[in-house]
Design an enzyme around this catalytic site. Structure first.
Site, PDB file in Angstrom:
ATOM      1  N   GLU A 119       0.820  -1.200   0.000  1.00  0.00           N
ATOM      2  CA  GLU A 119       0.000   0.000   0.000  1.00  0.00           C
ATOM      3  C   GLU A 119       0.863   1.263   0.000  1.00  0.00           C
ATOM      4  O   GLU A 119       0.567   2.241  -0.710  1.00  0.00           O
ATOM      5  CB  GLU A 119      -0.927   0.030   1.224  1.00  0.00           C
ATOM      6  N   SER A 139      18.092 -43.082  -9.996  1.00  0.00           N
ATOM      7  CA  SER A 139      16.928 -42.190  -9.957  1.00  0.00           C
ATOM      8  C   SER A 139      17.134 -40.890 -10.712  1.00  0.00           C
ATOM      9  O   SER A 139      16.215 -40.071 -10.761  1.00  0.00           O
ATOM     10  CB  SER A 139      16.566 -41.871  -8.500  1.00  0.00           C
ATOM     11  N   ARG A 174      10.905 -24.901  -4.592  1.00  0.00           N
ATOM     12  CA  ARG A 174      11.852 -24.689  -3.499  1.00  0.00           C
ATOM     13  C   ARG A 174      11.948 -23.207  -3.153  1.00  0.00           C
ATOM     14  O   ARG A 174      12.002 -22.822  -1.974  1.00  0.00           O
ATOM     15  CB  ARG A 174      13.242 -25.216  -3.890  1.00  0.00           C
ATOM     16  N   LEU A 181      10.084 -41.181   4.363  1.00  0.00           N
ATOM     17  CA  LEU A 181       9.756 -39.880   4.935  1.00  0.00           C
ATOM     18  C   LEU A 181       8.345 -39.467   4.533  1.00  0.00           C
ATOM     19  O   LEU A 181       7.536 -39.055   5.380  1.00  0.00           O
ATOM     20  CB  LEU A 181      10.763 -38.831   4.466  1.00  0.00           C
TER      21      LEU A 181
END
Length: 385
Positions: free
Chosen positions: A66, A182, A198, A316
């Site tokens: 503002e 992977s 991220r 996890l």
């Protein structure tokens, strides 16, 4: 009942208000990832159907949206309308209250999208403006504004960070081959989007198994955004089994690393980590000897983290899902079939015994990212981006 001409005029006026508020939302998004623990806020000042000033909150501690818009408008702000994505503040924080700046600028009308979620100040900014004779309108584009700052709103309501579970998997749900290969399951476009995520989050969490196997850095790498944020790297390592020469502990790595552990970690390991500039957070252990997740989120919330990104591994993610602590899911699916009984899945642990107990995503969005597919959805207590 309104006559057709009056209804047409009313609709045109409504669309004009929405146009200015959506411009304010677009401005607010420029600050996303930089303003935490503050919300991302945008503001537009308009008169006679024209924008005369605009701005957005760039970083915590700097001027609010503002104030920047008022400075840009100058004398043109007097008698104009202000559109802002969050109720103007009416309290002294790092900066003076925006309500007083609005009053002093002579603005005649204020449209804000959503109230401030802080119960101590909620509604206070709007009331102060009304007391000064300013017309105040709340609720314009409220859903979009709340979604934009869902991390901030969740933290204000619960005291805990908003949790996003993100993973990249093959079409059959594998995150690696049986040999552990992977990199990379998804293409460069999907990986770039992962780095953008991220940048938006305050913390990024990884388990000890993934840290040992993949040896990640967990930094934000966006070549076209050199000022991108590196979230706090949080390693869950209850016994201290991640090697001291792991990339996460390198002193030249940008950002900070925090090891969440238990009393099972030897004091010698804690001291060795401290010498590398890495702090340890000692937390209770659950029944399996792992770091208890709810106390972890409570402490991270107290430290001012509004959001967490879970990046692996499957154990996890499974633990967070089982504890009911995931608010949102980003699943990148690659057009691959890996197969194999021994290839790890994206979410491990016992899982649901029956389909009725499976975690059902809501407000699902599906889009193509390069050669891959991104599926986003919210769990109870979450909102889809």
């Amino acid at each position: 009942m309104l006559a057709p001409l009056e209804r047409t005029k009313e609709n045109l006026v409504k669309r004009e208000h929405e146009t200015f508020m959506r411009r304010a939302l677009a401005l607010a998004r420029k600050g996303a990832g930089y303003t935490s623990p503050n919300p991302a806020v945008g503001a537009v000042i308009a008169r006679d159907g024209q924008v005369v000033g605009e701005g957005y909150h760039r970083r915590a501690g700097e001027a609010h949206a503002e104030v920047i818009a008022i400075q840009a408008a100058g004398e043109a702000a007097r008698g104009a309308a202000l559109y802002v994505t969050l109720e103007p503040c009416n309290h002294h924080g790092r900066t003076p209250p925006c309500s007083e700046a609005i009053i002093n600028a002579g603005i005649s009308q204020v449209y804000y999208a959503v109230p401030d979620p802080n119960p101590q100040v909620r509604g206070g900014g709007g009331r102060r403006l009304q007391e000064a004779g300013i017309q105040v309108h709340a609720g314009l584009c409220a859903a979009e504004a709340r979604q934009l700052n869902r991390f901030f709103f969740h933290h204000a309501a619960t005291g805990r960070p908003y949790v996003i579970a993100k993973f990249a998997a093959s079409l059959d749900g594998k995150i690696a081959t049986r040999a552990g290969d992977s990199q990379w399951i998804t293409g460069p476009e999907a990986r770039r989007m992962g780095h953008q995520l991220r940048h938006l989050c305050d913390g990024i969490v990884v388990g000890a198994g993934t840290a040992v196997t993949d040896n990640p850095r967990l930094t934000t790498r966006l070549p076209d955004k050199p000022q991108a944020r590196h979230p706090l790297r949080i390693l869950l390592d209850s016994r201290g089994r991640v090697p001291l020469d792991a990339r996460l502990f390198q002193p030249d790595l940008p950002g900070e690393t925090l090891v969440a552990t238990t009393t099972q970690m030897p004091h010698a390991r804690q001291e060795a980590l401290a010498r590398r500039g890495t702090d340890c957070l000692i937390l209770p252990a659950n029944g399996d000897g792992q770091v208890a997740l709810r106390p972890l989120l409570d402490e991270l919330g107290r430290r001012g983290l509004n959001s967490l990104l879970l990046e692996g591994g499957g154990q996890l993610l499974g633990s967070f899902f089982a504890a009911g602590l995931v608010n949102e899911v980003w699943a990148f699916l690659a057009p691959l079939i890996i197969g194999g009984d021994d290839a790890p899945g994206a979410v491990r642990g016992p899982g649901a015994a029956r389909l009725v107990g499976a975690w059902q995503l809501q407000n699902v969005r599906v889009e193509t990212i390069g050669r891959d597919i991104l599926v986003r959805g919210a769990l109870p207590g979450g909102e889809t981006a």
